[in-house]
Scaffold this active site. Sequence first.
Site, PDB file in Angstrom:
ATOM      1  N   HIS A   1       0.804  -1.229  -0.013  1.00 47.10           N
ATOM      2  CA  HIS A   1      -0.070  -0.074  -0.015  1.00 47.10           C
ATOM      3  C   HIS A   1       0.939   1.257   0.010  1.00 47.10           C
ATOM      4  CE1 HIS A   1      -3.132  -2.878   1.391  1.00 47.10           C
ATOM      5  NE2 HIS A   1      -4.110  -1.807   0.815  1.00 47.10           N
ATOM      6  N   GLY A   2       2.145   1.086   0.195  1.00 44.32           N
ATOM      7  CA  GLY A   2       3.208   2.304   0.213  1.00 44.32           C
ATOM      8  C   GLY A   2       2.933   3.342  -0.986  1.00 44.32           C
TER       9      GLY A   2
END
Length: 189
Positions: A114-115
């Site tokens: 999800h970075g």
Amino acid sequence: MAGTLVDRRVAFLAAPEGVEQVELTEPWRAIAEAGARPVLVSTTAGPVQAFHHLDRGDRFDVDRVVAEVSADDFDALILPGGVANPDQLRTDQRAVAFVREFFDAGKPVAVICHGPWTLVEAGVLGGRRITSWPSLRTDIVNAGGDWVDEQLVRCDCGPSILLSSRKPDDLPAFCDALVEELSARGATL
């Protein structure tokens, strides 16, 4: 690989809560074993609370606060995932600016899971090929990125190298590519 990254300083940017622990600890271990100095940067001082998906994990002491550093202090940036982690980071103007600085300086950035939400907010994905956790696909495409479902993507179509992976299962390839990329570059400090 031991010692190949001596004199490299690598920032790991994480919010005070919500970073996926293995996405922090495995890249940290890989670059430290190769001789680099990992530095945990966060939006506030004190510990970062990591998670194993939805369960609390360990706490990690913050080395530097994002308001007190710049991309000039580091050779590369790593953005671990966890759903809450990048969601918090993308609402912090200084964290977003810090990320953008690495792209502007042409320094490598590595991101997993999800970075990339923080990259969307930083406005650095236009024309870039990237992977992520599948639920980020629409956000990345809307930000001008070329999203693909692959274990590891290396994008060199901008001033900085962007490495990305989808999930914790991709960590062995992600960590190997990270060490290889940083080994191929001379220290920039």
